[in-house]
Design a protein around this motif. Structure first.
Motif, PDB file in Angstrom:
ATOM      1  N   ASP A  37       0.869  -1.179   0.000  1.00  0.00           N
ATOM      2  CA  ASP A  37       0.000   0.000   0.000  1.00  0.00           C
ATOM      3  C   ASP A  37       0.904   1.227   0.000  1.00  0.00           C
ATOM      4  OD1 ASP A  37      -1.653   2.143   0.785  1.00  0.00           O
ATOM      5  OD2 ASP A  37      -1.650   1.498   2.880  1.00  0.00           O
ATOM      6  N   VAL A  38       0.629   2.159  -0.898  1.00  0.00           N
ATOM      7  CA  VAL A  38       1.513   3.316  -1.065  1.00  0.00           C
ATOM      8  C   VAL A  38       1.643   4.142   0.208  1.00  0.00           C
ATOM      9  CG1 VAL A  38      -0.259   4.924  -1.894  1.00  0.00           C
ATOM     10  CG2 VAL A  38       2.114   5.174  -2.682  1.00  0.00           C
ATOM     11  N   SER A  39       0.689   4.023   1.135  1.00  0.00           N
ATOM     12  CA  SER A  39       0.767   4.804   2.362  1.00  0.00           C
ATOM     13  C   SER A  39       1.831   4.280   3.322  1.00  0.00           C
ATOM     14  CB  SER A  39      -0.591   4.819   3.075  1.00  0.00           C
ATOM     15  OG  SER A  39      -0.920   3.542   3.548  1.00  0.00           O
ATOM     16  N   THR A  40       2.240   3.015   3.159  1.00  0.00           N
ATOM     17  CA  THR A  40       3.207   2.430   4.085  1.00  0.00           C
ATOM     18  C   THR A  40       4.425   1.826   3.398  1.00  0.00           C
ATOM     19  OG1 THR A  40       1.970   0.336   4.063  1.00  0.00           O
ATOM     20  CG2 THR A  40       1.442   1.891   5.816  1.00  0.00           C
ATOM     21  N   TRP A  41       4.324   1.563   2.105  1.00  0.00           N
ATOM     22  CA  TRP A  41       5.400   0.876   1.389  1.00  0.00           C
ATOM     23  C   TRP A  41       6.618   1.776   1.198  1.00  0.00           C
ATOM     24  CZ3 TRP A  41       7.580   2.125  -3.377  1.00  0.00           C
ATOM     25  CH2 TRP A  41       8.439   1.156  -3.929  1.00  0.00           C
ATOM     26  N   PHE A  92      11.866   8.558  -7.317  1.00  0.00           N
ATOM     27  CA  PHE A  92      11.446   8.100  -8.635  1.00  0.00           C
ATOM     28  C   PHE A  92      11.307   9.267  -9.614  1.00  0.00           C
ATOM     29  CE2 PHE A  92      10.167   4.667  -5.843  1.00  0.00           C
ATOM     30  CZ  PHE A  92      10.537   3.552  -6.575  1.00  0.00           C
ATOM     31  N   ASP A  93      11.840   9.052 -10.819  1.00  0.00           N
ATOM     32  CA  ASP A  93      11.754  10.077 -11.857  1.00  0.00           C
ATOM     33  C   ASP A  93      10.329  10.224 -12.386  1.00  0.00           C
ATOM     34  OD1 ASP A  93      14.681  10.513 -12.051  1.00  0.00           O
ATOM     35  OD2 ASP A  93      14.657   8.427 -12.720  1.00  0.00           O
ATOM     36  N   LEU A  94       9.563   9.166 -12.293  1.00  0.00           N
ATOM     37  CA  LEU A  94       8.167   9.176 -12.706  1.00  0.00           C
ATOM     38  C   LEU A  94       7.386   8.272 -11.766  1.00  0.00           C
ATOM     39  CD1 LEU A  94       5.890   9.828 -14.802  1.00  0.00           C
ATOM     40  CD2 LEU A  94       6.623   7.770 -16.042  1.00  0.00           C
ATOM     41  N   VAL A  95       6.228   8.756 -11.332  1.00  0.00           N
ATOM     42  CA  VAL A  95       5.285   7.940 -10.582  1.00  0.00           C
ATOM     43  C   VAL A  95       3.966   7.962 -11.345  1.00  0.00           C
ATOM     44  CG1 VAL A  95       3.984   7.640  -8.433  1.00  0.00           C
ATOM     45  CG2 VAL A  95       6.385   8.364  -8.357  1.00  0.00           C
ATOM     46  N   ALA A 131       4.756  11.794  -2.622  1.00  0.00           N
ATOM     47  CA  ALA A 131       5.966  11.702  -1.806  1.00  0.00           C
ATOM     48  C   ALA A 131       7.029  10.824  -2.437  1.00  0.00           C
ATOM     49  CB  ALA A 131       5.616  11.157  -0.415  1.00  0.00           C
ATOM     50  N   GLN A 132       6.652  10.012  -3.422  1.00  0.00           N
ATOM     51  CA  GLN A 132       7.608   9.117  -4.062  1.00  0.00           C
ATOM     52  C   GLN A 132       8.322   9.760  -5.256  1.00  0.00           C
ATOM     53  OE1 GLN A 132       8.457   6.323  -2.827  1.00  0.00           O
ATOM     54  NE2 GLN A 132       6.776   5.628  -1.526  1.00  0.00           N
ATOM     55  N   VAL A 133       7.918  10.976  -5.645  1.00  0.00           N
ATOM     56  CA  VAL A 133       8.485  11.622  -6.830  1.00  0.00           C
ATOM     57  C   VAL A 133       9.772  12.367  -6.475  1.00  0.00           C
ATOM     58  CG1 VAL A 133       8.054  13.264  -8.702  1.00  0.00           C
ATOM     59  CG2 VAL A 133       6.177  11.860  -7.817  1.00  0.00           C
ATOM     60  N   ALA A 134      10.809  12.156  -7.261  1.00  0.00           N
ATOM     61  CA  ALA A 134      12.082  12.850  -7.052  1.00  0.00           C
ATOM     62  C   ALA A 134      11.991  14.307  -7.481  1.00  0.00           C
ATOM     63  CB  ALA A 134      13.176  12.158  -7.858  1.00  0.00           C
ATOM     64  N   SER A 179       8.220  13.543 -12.376  1.00  0.00           N
ATOM     65  CA  SER A 179       6.839  13.795 -12.785  1.00  0.00           C
ATOM     66  C   SER A 179       5.885  12.796 -12.152  1.00  0.00           C
ATOM     67  CB  SER A 179       6.712  13.718 -14.311  1.00  0.00           C
ATOM     68  OG  SER A 179       7.479  14.724 -14.940  1.00  0.00           O
ATOM     69  N   LEU A 180       4.649  13.243 -12.003  1.00  0.00           N
ATOM     70  CA  LEU A 180       3.558  12.420 -11.509  1.00  0.00           C
ATOM     71  C   LEU A 180       2.478  12.375 -12.585  1.00  0.00           C
ATOM     72  CD1 LEU A 180       1.935  10.940  -9.287  1.00  0.00           C
ATOM     73  CD2 LEU A 180       1.186  13.191  -8.473  1.00  0.00           C
TER      74      LEU A 180
END
Length: 238
Positions: free
Chosen positions: A107-111, A126-129, A151-154, A158-159
């Motif tokens: 789950d993206v909230s905890t992973w 990550f360069d792209l999510v 929060a995972q985007v560098a 881009s998102l």
């Protein structure tokens, strides 16, 4: 790992989304065949084809079609999903195609990714999510969900969000069957609305690169041709 252990691991990994794990696992496991077509999302292909490949996270990757397409086009891919069955199918499909995305139940909230690449630790590397048709379940809000994805985007990354601008006619039937008593958000989603939520939820600065409503032709579960509207947002972290 036996089936019971795998299911318990999936539940623990995705405990931030109550009942969603059971609902999505049921959705996939009740079918002996693949739930989805195996083709990549049209908006993904159209939007990402000209990008320079880098590290990409596919949130809610399902049976892996988008992650596989990205891997075939030079991306270093990680795909996560709540369903163990979906992830198993994604791994099998990727192996058959000769590509090697990293897949994980989560789950993206905890992973957190195994390799920390961002300046703030594991997240933000990550360069792209990509996140297609994210399902928001009460009591969570869409703003909270977008903050977790963003929060995972560098920095400089881009998102890409693709959402239902209008819900498919058969969505209510699926909700009744799979939501296990959880309320589900059916509000109309617009690209600019999602961007407003994004900049309100994220501590980072963002710029819109693409925001539009696109139509696509699909076949309904009853086999009838149907036109759907998708909200497509591509935003860059600056």
């Amino acid at each position: 790992m036996n089936d019971d252990t795998a299911k318990e691991t999936a539940q623990n990994t995705a405990e931030g989304v109550p009942n969603s794990v059971a609902a999505w696992e049921e959705r996939y496991s009740e079918s002996e065949d693949a739930v989805w077509s195996g083709n990549p999302n049209e908006a993904l292909v159209a939007t990402v084809a000209e990008m320079t490949p880098g590290r990409v996270l596919d949130v809610g990757c399902g049976e892996g079609a988008d992650a596989i397409w990205l891997a075939e086009h030079g991306w270093d891919v990680t795909g996560i999903d709540l369903s163990t069955t979906a992830i198993d199918r994604a791994r099998t499909a990727a192996e058959a195609r000769g590509v090697h995305p990293e897949f994980a139940v989560g789950d993206v909230s905890t992973w957190e990714p195994e390799t920390a690449s961002g300046s703030d630790g594991a997240r933000g590397g990550f360069d792209l999510v990509t996140a297609f048709f994210l399902h928001t379940r009460l009591p969570d809000t869409r703003e909270e969900l977008l903050s977790r994805v963003a929060a995972q985007v560098a920095p400089g990354g881009s998102l890409l969000l693709v959402s239902h601008a209008t819900m498919p006619p058969w969505a209510a039937e699926h909700d009744e069957k799979f939501d296990h008593g959880m309320d589900h958000h059916h509000e109309r989603v617009s690209p600019n609305g999602d961007f407003a939520l994004l900049i309100g939820a994220s501590p980072d600065r963002w710029e819109i690169e693409l925001a539009e409503i696109r139509t696509r032709q699909v076949t309904s579960p009853e086999g009838e041709p149907t036109e759907l509207e998708d909200a497509v947002l591509l935003a860059r972290r600056v």
